[in-house]
Scaffold this motif. Structure first.
Motif: not given
Length: 619
Positions: A352-381
């Motif tokens: 998902v973050l790669t998709a945001c990266n290649h499409a220039g979706l900065l704000e969406l990428a930031t939300r997805c990155f933050e939701s990893m832990k808050s919504d799914y309990g996944l620590e960013p690696q």
């Protein structure tokens, strides 16, 4: 008791036994299909449960982690747990990484069989406790082939091949098929290919696991062609039929070689076999199509897969991302989330973050990155941080990128690609201070890799600091750092044609140069101008133009245009990142020739058609 009453009672008992027997089979069938709820409902409905009923239901909770609580509850209710019950609970503890409780249970077991000991050895090895596993192995009153296989495999998993060899030599039955296969896989895992092949060739009998170990070993060691040849040999000898693992390895080999036509042939072979609809096979095919540049067939296959797991969803999201269709990738991700099953994992968010990266979706990428832990309990690696750094760099937010690197948790070491990304961005934005900082970090992590030196030299070259470029090149020679040469390739009629920049060896070189000269004239007529910043050489302007127009990807495209029918899509692959001038030229060439051109470079796919690129010039 009369004969009639006796017969009636006997029939009732027989009916009850048959009912329990069929219920047990139904429970097992539900478990095999992953339907634990139906299995439990059926189990609860059985009035006269046998030990087999209890053990079958208990085993259901060992198929995947997260069900230890239910297993413990069920075990506590069992009227007469036997050794199988204890062994099953032992497996459940290990599956859920509770090694301490497993050890406590093992010591408390009223009776142990050889399976109990083997479960302990395998479980401890899987959880990285090789020394404890060896102690259990030494204490075993009796060992069988499974015991030796478990300890040898455990040593290999721990990366201690020499210790695995010691146990292998001690094993009473060294000709055991499973044991030899484990050693072959071990040799392949450390790159000792010839030793593995010698053992493989000397085996009197092989099974599918043995063949797969060697095929996968070839692919993992960068020898995909040899893996494909061995797969053909396996089919010819017909000792065993290919299974899902066989197809996964050979399709990965096709992906590595960008061998789309061969991948399609393997697809046909899979369709003719009984496992053609197997989810693992279908997902491997989907991934192959994505990586070989055929997104259309990948989408068709994805739509035909009814029961998708997280790997299938990840493959499609990643496919869209790598091909530059960021919004479509996000749409697939949203559909996956809306269905509720399966849940996204760490790999999903990399895609998902790669998709945001290649499409220039900065704000969406930031939300997805933050939701990893808050919504799914996944620590960013590390991979997730790398994606975010790349996103900030592409947006020109270099200070923010460095800030994110510095914020990474202490247990996560920045991947070299993080600094490589920062270096590349510094060339685009001509920031010498940050470039030197990133290069220094990159050299510390990979002192013999040419990447840091080359990219820093490119930064100096883009700013016309040729003295500094010479200094970097001299530094590379002094440190015996070898630059990976850039090359491109194209597959036509099953033959791969490879080109290097300024190629002087190809048999059709005269025709290729003539075609390129024709395309250059036509492109300039339509407004094309050379991107001289992409010619990082201290030479005159005219020579720079000539060097640019002889880049390897342009040579491959010209060769493809000469040797394929009008209108046929061309697929070209490059081992390095495409330069700005080639990217600009491809748009003009695609429009002039009225062709679709698919170019895969080191980071992504570009689809050129009608004078545009799928990346929207954001790459």
């Amino acid at each position: 008791m009369s004969r009639c009453c006796f017969s009636s009672l006997f029939l009732k008992r027989q009916s009850s036994v048959l009912h329990i027997h069929s219920s047990n089979h139904a429970i097992i069938d539900h478990i095999r299909h992953g339907d634990l709820d139906s299995a439990r409902n059926l189990f609860d409905a059985i009035t006269n449960k046998t030990t087999i009923s209890w053990n079958s239901m208990l085993a259901a909770y060992t198929y995947q982690p997260g069900h230890l609580h239910y297993a413990l509850q069920l075990f506590a209710e069992m009227p007469q747990p036997d050794v199988v019950s204890y062994n099953t609970l032992l497996s459940c503890y290990f599956l859920n990484n509770d090694t301490r409780a497993a050890c406590v249970l093992f010591r408390a077991m009223p009776v142990k069989d050889v399976a109990s000991w083997n479960t302990m050895i395998s479980g401890l090895c899987r959880n990285g406790m090789l020394d404890d596993a060896r102690k259990v192995f030494d204490e075993m009153p009796h060992r069988n082939a499974v015991s030796w296989n478990a300890i040898v495999s455990g040593c290999i998993k721990a990366g201690d091949l020499r210790l695995a060899e010691d146990y292998f030599r001690q094993a009473p039955h060294r000709n055991d098929l499973v044991l030899q296969t484990a050693m072959i896989a071990g040799y392949m895992s450390v790159g000792e290919i010839q030793v593995a092949l010698k053992m493989f060739d000397e085996m009197p009998v092989r099974n599918s696991v043995t063949w797969n170990a060697v095929i996968a070993g070839f692919v993992e060691n960068g020898r995909s062609e040899d893996g494909l040849k061995l797969f053909r040999r396996m089919l010819d000898e017909m000792e065993v039929r290919p299974n899902p693992s066989s197809f996964s390895s050979v399709l990965l080999g096709c992906s590595n070689l960008s061998a789309l036509e061969l991948g399609k042939q393997i697809h046909q072979l899979a369709c003719k076999s009984p496992i053609g609809s197997n989810l693992t096979v279908c997902t491997s095919l989907l991934s192959m199509y994505c990586k070989c540049g055929d997104l259309v067939d990948a989408c068709k296959l994805f739509d035909r897969i009814h029961r998708k797991d997280v790997v299938t969803w990840n493959a499609m999201i990643s496919g869209y991302a790598q091909h530059g269709y960021g919004l479509k990738a996000i749409q697939v991700f949203d559909k996956m989330r809306n269905l509720g099953k399966p849940k996204p994992n760490h790999i999903t968010f990399v895609a998902v973050l790669t998709a945001c990266n290649h499409a220039g979706l900065l704000e969406l990428a930031t939300r997805c990155f933050e939701s990893m832990k808050s919504d799914y309990g996944l620590e960013p690696q590390s991979d997730h941080y790398s994606c975010m750094v790349d996103i900030f760099c592409r947006a020109g937010l270099l200070v923010k990128a460095i800030g994110l690197i510095e914020q990474m948790p202490v247990n996560l070491k920045p991947h070299p690609a993080v600094y490589g990304t920062l270096l590349g961005a510094c060339r685009v934005h001509r920031n010498l201070e940050f470039a030197e900082f990133a290069a220094k970090k990159l050299v510390e992590l990979e002192p013999q890799s040419a990447g840091a030196y080359v990219q820093l030299a490119n930064v100096y070259a883009s700013m016309n600091k040729w003295t500094d470029v010479s200094r970097i090149r001299k530094w590379m020679k002094e440190n015996d750092v070898v630059k990976v040469p850039g090359y491109s390739w194209i597959e036509l009629k099953g033959v791969v044609h490879q080109f290097r920049s300024g190629d002087r060896l190809h048999s059709q070189l005269g025709l290729i140069h003539a075609k390129l000269d024709e395309l250059e004239v036509a492109s300039k007529r339509l407004g094309y101008e050379h991107d001289l910043d992409s010619a990082l050489h201290d030479v005159g302007e005219e020579q720079r133009r000539m060097l640019l127009w002889r880049h390897s990807e342009k040579l491959a495209i010209a060769f493809g245009l000469i040797n394929t029918p009008l209108g046929k899509t061309l697929r070209v692959f490059k081992n390095l990142r495409v330069c700005g001038d080639c990217h600009r030229a491809m748009k003009f060439i695609a429009g002039i020739e009225r062709r679709s051109i698919v170019l895969r470079d080191a980071t992504r796919f570009h689809h050129f058609s009608n004078g545009t690129c799928s990346c929207g010039d954001y790459w």
